[in-house]
Design a protein around this motif. Structure first.
Motif, PDB file in Angstrom:
ATOM      1  N   VAL A  74       0.793  -1.293  -0.233  1.00  0.00           N
ATOM      2  CA  VAL A  74      -0.252  -0.135   0.018  1.00  0.00           C
ATOM      3  C   VAL A  74       0.740   1.459  -0.575  1.00  0.00           C
ATOM      4  CG1 VAL A  74      -1.629  -1.505   1.464  1.00  0.00           C
ATOM      5  CG2 VAL A  74      -0.021   0.307   2.740  1.00  0.00           C
ATOM      6  N   ARG A  75       0.328   2.461  -0.083  1.00  0.00           N
ATOM      7  CA  ARG A  75       0.909   3.833   0.035  1.00  0.00           C
ATOM      8  C   ARG A  75       0.393   4.390   1.187  1.00  0.00           C
ATOM      9  NH1 ARG A  75       1.308   7.020  -5.878  1.00  0.00           N
ATOM     10  NH2 ARG A  75       2.070   8.710  -3.817  1.00  0.00           N
ATOM     11  N   SER A  76      -0.478   5.440   0.976  1.00  0.00           N
ATOM     12  CA  SER A  76      -1.049   6.506   1.944  1.00  0.00           C
ATOM     13  C   SER A  76      -2.778   6.052   1.877  1.00  0.00           C
ATOM     14  CB  SER A  76      -1.042   8.257   2.721  1.00  0.00           C
ATOM     15  OG  SER A  76      -0.939   7.927   1.659  1.00  0.00           O
ATOM     16  N   GLN A  77      -3.212   5.405   1.200  1.00  0.00           N
ATOM     17  CA  GLN A  77      -4.160   5.856   0.586  1.00  0.00           C
ATOM     18  C   GLN A  77      -5.276   4.340   1.906  1.00  0.00           C
ATOM     19  OE1 GLN A  77      -2.207   6.117  -1.399  1.00  0.00           O
ATOM     20  NE2 GLN A  77      -3.290   7.219  -3.193  1.00  0.00           N
TER      21      GLN A  77
ATOM     22  N   GLY B 166       3.275  -4.478   3.551  1.00  0.00           N
ATOM     23  CA  GLY B 166       5.161  -3.968   2.091  1.00  0.00           C
ATOM     24  C   GLY B 166       3.805  -2.443   2.031  1.00  0.00           C
ATOM     25  N   ARG B 167       4.245  -0.861   2.726  1.00  0.00           N
ATOM     26  CA  ARG B 167       4.470  -0.038   2.938  1.00  0.00           C
ATOM     27  C   ARG B 167       5.381   1.465   1.807  1.00  0.00           C
ATOM     28  NH1 ARG B 167       3.020   4.882   1.721  1.00  0.00           N
ATOM     29  NH2 ARG B 167       2.659   7.088   3.324  1.00  0.00           N
ATOM     30  N   ALA B 168       4.793   1.133   0.483  1.00  0.00           N
ATOM     31  CA  ALA B 168       5.960   2.286   0.247  1.00  0.00           C
ATOM     32  C   ALA B 168       6.076   3.745   0.105  1.00  0.00           C
ATOM     33  CB  ALA B 168       5.081   2.133  -1.613  1.00  0.00           C
ATOM     34  N   GLY B 169       6.771   3.529   1.575  1.00  0.00           N
ATOM     35  CA  GLY B 169       6.774   4.948   2.424  1.00  0.00           C
ATOM     36  C   GLY B 169       6.949   4.741   3.479  1.00  0.00           C
ATOM     37  N   VAL B 170       6.702   6.049   3.994  1.00  0.00           N
ATOM     38  CA  VAL B 170       7.707   6.203   5.489  1.00  0.00           C
ATOM     39  C   VAL B 170       6.901   5.865   6.589  1.00  0.00           C
ATOM     40  CG1 VAL B 170       9.001   7.237   7.212  1.00  0.00           C
ATOM     41  CG2 VAL B 170       9.229   8.189   4.537  1.00  0.00           C
ATOM     42  N   GLY B 171       5.286   6.822   6.393  1.00  0.00           N
ATOM     43  CA  GLY B 171       4.375   6.387   7.747  1.00  0.00           C
ATOM     44  C   GLY B 171       4.207   5.445   7.443  1.00  0.00           C
ATOM     45  N   VAL B 172       3.568   4.735   8.720  1.00  0.00           N
ATOM     46  CA  VAL B 172       2.948   3.637   8.926  1.00  0.00           C
ATOM     47  C   VAL B 172       1.379   4.095   9.490  1.00  0.00           C
ATOM     48  CG1 VAL B 172       4.388   1.931   8.191  1.00  0.00           C
ATOM     49  CG2 VAL B 172       3.807   2.909  10.598  1.00  0.00           C
TER      50      VAL B 172
ATOM     51  N   GLY C  28      13.650   6.159   0.787  1.00  0.00           N
ATOM     52  CA  GLY C  28      13.438   5.850  -0.986  1.00  0.00           C
ATOM     53  C   GLY C  28      12.831   7.552  -1.185  1.00  0.00           C
ATOM     54  N   ASN C  29      11.997   8.104  -0.460  1.00  0.00           N
ATOM     55  CA  ASN C  29      11.384   9.696  -0.529  1.00  0.00           C
ATOM     56  C   ASN C  29      12.510  10.847   0.075  1.00  0.00           C
ATOM     57  OD1 ASN C  29       9.364   9.209   2.287  1.00  0.00           O
ATOM     58  ND2 ASN C  29       8.152   8.515   1.060  1.00  0.00           N
ATOM     59  N   THR C  30      12.818  10.242   0.884  1.00  0.00           N
ATOM     60  CA  THR C  30      13.725  11.503   1.535  1.00  0.00           C
ATOM     61  C   THR C  30      13.619  12.959   0.982  1.00  0.00           C
ATOM     62  OG1 THR C  30      14.009   9.659   3.721  1.00  0.00           O
ATOM     63  CG2 THR C  30      15.284  11.909   3.771  1.00  0.00           C
TER      64      THR C  30
ATOM     65  N   ALA D  90       4.863  16.690   6.539  1.00  0.00           N
ATOM     66  CA  ALA D  90       5.243  15.509   7.731  1.00  0.00           C
ATOM     67  C   ALA D  90       3.628  14.474   7.442  1.00  0.00           C
ATOM     68  CB  ALA D  90       5.648  16.137   9.490  1.00  0.00           C
ATOM     69  N   ARG D  91       3.761  15.313   9.196  1.00  0.00           N
ATOM     70  CA  ARG D  91       1.975  14.509   8.893  1.00  0.00           C
ATOM     71  C   ARG D  91       0.747  15.617   9.950  1.00  0.00           C
ATOM     72  NH1 ARG D  91       2.705  11.472   6.218  1.00  0.00           N
ATOM     73  NH2 ARG D  91       2.836   9.142   5.766  1.00  0.00           N
ATOM     74  N   GLY D  92      -0.604  15.663   8.665  1.00  0.00           N
ATOM     75  CA  GLY D  92      -1.441  16.834   9.380  1.00  0.00           C
ATOM     76  C   GLY D  92      -1.872  15.992  10.511  1.00  0.00           C
TER      77      GLY D  92
ATOM     78  N   PRO E 212      -1.565  18.480  -2.096  1.00  0.00           N
ATOM     79  CA  PRO E 212      -2.786  17.814  -1.488  1.00  0.00           C
ATOM     80  C   PRO E 212      -1.874  16.299  -1.529  1.00  0.00           C
ATOM     81  CG  PRO E 212      -2.920  17.903  -3.788  1.00  0.00           C
ATOM     82  CD  PRO E 212      -2.184  18.854  -3.169  1.00  0.00           C
ATOM     83  N   HIS E 213      -1.021  16.531  -0.185  1.00  0.00           N
ATOM     84  CA  HIS E 213       0.406  15.758   0.124  1.00  0.00           C
ATOM     85  C   HIS E 213       1.252  15.010  -1.048  1.00  0.00           C
ATOM     86  CE1 HIS E 213      -0.114  12.000   3.203  1.00  0.00           C
ATOM     87  NE2 HIS E 213       1.955  12.009   2.290  1.00  0.00           N
ATOM     88  N   LEU E 214       1.321  15.846  -1.696  1.00  0.00           N
ATOM     89  CA  LEU E 214       2.769  15.659  -2.794  1.00  0.00           C
ATOM     90  C   LEU E 214       4.033  15.290  -2.218  1.00  0.00           C
ATOM     91  CD1 LEU E 214       1.565  18.176  -5.575  1.00  0.00           C
ATOM     92  CD2 LEU E 214       1.187  16.151  -5.139  1.00  0.00           C
ATOM     93  N   GLY E 215       4.303  15.639  -1.066  1.00  0.00           N
ATOM     94  CA  GLY E 215       6.456  15.184  -0.588  1.00  0.00           C
ATOM     95  C   GLY E 215       6.321  14.275  -1.595  1.00  0.00           C
ATOM     96  N   ALA E 216       5.791  13.217  -1.648  1.00  0.00           N
ATOM     97  CA  ALA E 216       6.645  11.667  -2.049  1.00  0.00           C
ATOM     98  C   ALA E 216       6.824  11.661  -3.395  1.00  0.00           C
ATOM     99  CB  ALA E 216       6.098  10.867  -1.170  1.00  0.00           C
ATOM    100  N   SER E 217       5.561  13.008  -4.096  1.00  0.00           N
ATOM    101  CA  SER E 217       5.279  12.042  -4.928  1.00  0.00           C
ATOM    102  C   SER E 217       6.174  12.820  -6.576  1.00  0.00           C
ATOM    103  CB  SER E 217       3.581  12.925  -5.512  1.00  0.00           C
ATOM    104  OG  SER E 217       2.575  12.403  -5.050  1.00  0.00           O
TER     105      SER E 217
END
Ligand SMILES: NC(=O)c1ccc[n+]([C@@H]2O[C@H](COP(=O)([O-])OP(=O)(O)OC[C@H]3O[C@@H](n4cnc5c(N)ncnc54)[C@H](O)[C@@H]3O)[C@@H](O)[C@H]2O)c1
Ligand SMILES: O=C(O)CC[C@@H](O)C(=O)O
Length: 526
Positions: free
Chosen positions: A49-52, A70-76, A97-99, A231-233, A278-283
């Protein structure tokens, strides 16, 4: 064939390894309803998953075969990690990967905020020419306060230094040495908040960081401060931010993340000082490829029982230590299994002792293996992930100790199990060329490899006992591969440990128990 379910959009190139794997069937289904997800998860071995996708306890309850998320990103924070851990499901992420992309996005937001770029753009394309209204500020010479100097915070600091900003950081785990290396001034939280012309948060969202930036904290800030959250809402109290902007304390805010996502028509958007993405940091193409590659590789490793590194619900083990511990893992698990099978009753305490060279290392991963081995004799679905949780849940005390005593081996692991009925111990070592060996059971020295079907007999040391046991087994067609006996004194208590070629029926066990001089007979399967 492993069934890997992917429920958020992931880069094609990133998941190529999964698509190419002969032992994997990839199912890509995005925008699933909860009902559809509950159905699909039932037969999945892995979920990516990602964050959705919200991987809740309800979803995990339906998962019958799931080994890894598996979370493709940092935040779980979209995954119920506690429930996953209880169920023995490993959660892995892709923390690196998205730092760069997120640090660059934060920097872009900071410049946009300083120079009113989104507002000026909107006005200009509407045919206006308001040069006076959009006068900005320079970054040079301004103070950037970074709250959370981890991967992204550190990369942001380097970029800010290149723009000649003063960088000040608060992070409870920041050492003076690391701060110096990054050219950053280490500060306490209040100092960092009070000094910043720009304040940016880069912590995870936890109990401690929820509303870290609240009404009181806004009071401490310099008038005209600019705030960023990529970072995170939830790290910033949005109501308090709204009030601080309206009061004129805060000159502007750049937000990539929100307490509720998507935020819809958020009241903050009515304020011209607020810019948002719209939560584009890693996009970015690069970040999405990186995280998908990283997480796909991790998932493949886990499915194939190979070493992996980024588990969120397991302590991380440095590669060097991992390679030292690796040969001992099987020994540790077998000792746990063996000990648990020779002691009747309900487990109360497991005491593990490490001696020799091994005692100089961080042996927590081996204790986990011993626990896994011991508990798997009593409970179903025990694994390396959930073993400590299951032990705690059942009130089993775990005592881990290191000993400098010389046991006569270069290294030794001793497992002592106490139940509500009795206590027994088993020791083992790794012998060069011979692999794992059991070297002692209680006070009896022995030398046997912990594998296959074993028969553990406690008896009186008297002539004919070994022969009688051999005869019974022979009569039932059970072949003895090896046999070891141990005693402390002639005519006293003794033990027999036999490798047999197949398992015993209840009938055979009963017959053995009836033999003269036999105190107990236990079949052990390793
Ligand atoms: N916007 C996006 O698309 C995007 C992309 C990637 C990561 N993120 C988020 O960015 C954040 C940072 O990610 P990272 O990879 O740098 O994480 P990280 O784990 O490398 O760094 C987090 C840092 O925060 C520090 N910290 C923890 N609690 C703190 C507290 N109370 N006060 C101050 N510091 C504290 C930690 O010590 C650590 O150094 C996370 O919330 C992550 O989910 C967002
Ligand atoms: O999947 C995304 O784009 C979000 C990524 C980001 O928030 C993360 O935590 O890695």
């Amino acid at each position: 064939m492993y069934r890997v379910l992917i429920t958020d959009p992931l880069s094609d190139l990133g998941i190529q390894k999964l698509l190419d794997a002969k032992d994997v069937e990839v199912i890509r289904k995005t925008d699933l309803t909860l009902e559809e997800l509950l159905l699909e998860i039932e037969s999945a071995d892995a979920l990516l998953v990602r964050s959705q996708t919200k991987v809740t306890a309800e979803v995990l309850e339906k998962a019958r075969r799931l080994k890894v998320i598996g979370r493709a990103g940092v935040g779980v924070d979209n995954i119920d990690v506690a429930t996953a851990t209880k169920k023995g499901i490993i959660v892995v992420n892709a923390p690196d990967g998205n730092t760069i992309s997120t640090a660059e996005h934060t920097f872009a937001m900071m410049i946009a905020l300083a120079r009113n770029i989104p507002q000026a753009y909107r006005s200009t394309i509407q045919g206006e020419w308001k040069r006076k209204e959009f006068v900005g500020i320079e970054l040079k010479g301004k103070t950037l306060s970074i709250i959370g100097l981890g991967r992204i915070g550190s990369e942001l600091a380097k970029r800010a230094k290149a723009f000649h900003m003063n960088v000040i950081a608060f992070d409870p785990y920041l050492s003076e040495d690391r701060a110096k290396k990054l050219g950053v001034q280490k500060a306490d939280f209040k100092e960092a908040i009070m000094s910043g012309d720009f304040i940016t948060v880069h912590t995870p969202l936890t109990k401690e960081t929820r509303h870290l930036i609240n009404r009181e904290v806004f009071e401490w800030m310099k008038p005209g401060v600019r705030i960023l959250n990529c970072a995170r809402g939830g790290i910033i109290d949005e109501d308090a931010l709204y009030e601080a902007i309206q009061s004129g304390k805060v000159a502007g805010a750049a937000l990539d993340v929100f307490e509720t996502e998507p935020p819809g028509h958020h009241p903050l958007f009515s304020l011209p000082q607020v810019i948002a993405t719209p939560h584009l940091g890693a996009s970015t193409i690069e970040a999405q490829e990186n995280v998908a590659i990283d997480v796909s590789e991790e998932v493949l490793h886990i499915l194939r029982n190979e070493p992996f590194k980024n588990a969120v619900n397991l302590p991380s083990i440095p590669a060097e230590l991992q390679s030292k511990l690796q040969p001992y893992q099987s020994l540790a698990e077998k000792l746990g299994q063996f000990a648990a099978q020779i002691v009747p009753g309900a487990l109360e305490t497991i005491t593990v002792t490490f001696a020799g060279e091994i005692a100089e290392w961080d042996i927590a991963p081996l204790t986990r293996m011993i626990l896994k081995g011991a508990l798997s004799c009593h409970l179903s679905d025990v694994n390396y992930v959930n073993a400590p949780h299951l032990a705690k849940q059942r009130g089993i005390q775990i005592i881990e100790q290191k000993s400098s005593k010389n046991y006569g081996f270069t290294q030794l692991i001793r497992v002592e199990i106490t139940t509500d009925q009795e206590q027994k111990s088993v020791s083992g070592t790794l012998l060069n060329g011979l692999g794992p060996r059991i070297t002692k059971i209680n006070q009896y020295s022995i030398d046997i490899s912990p594998e296959g079907h074993l028969l553990f007999i406690q008896h009186k040391d008297q002539p004919g006992t070994i022969g009688r046991v051999g005869t019974v087994l022979g009569n039932y067609g059970i072949n003895i591969a090896t046999m070891q006996v141990g005693r402390k004194e002639i005519g006293g208590q003794a033990i027999m440990l036999l490798h047999i070629d197949k398992g015993l029926t209840a009938d055979i066990l009963h017959t053995l128990k009836q033999l003269d001089g036999i105190d107990s007979v236990t079949e052990i399967v390793l």
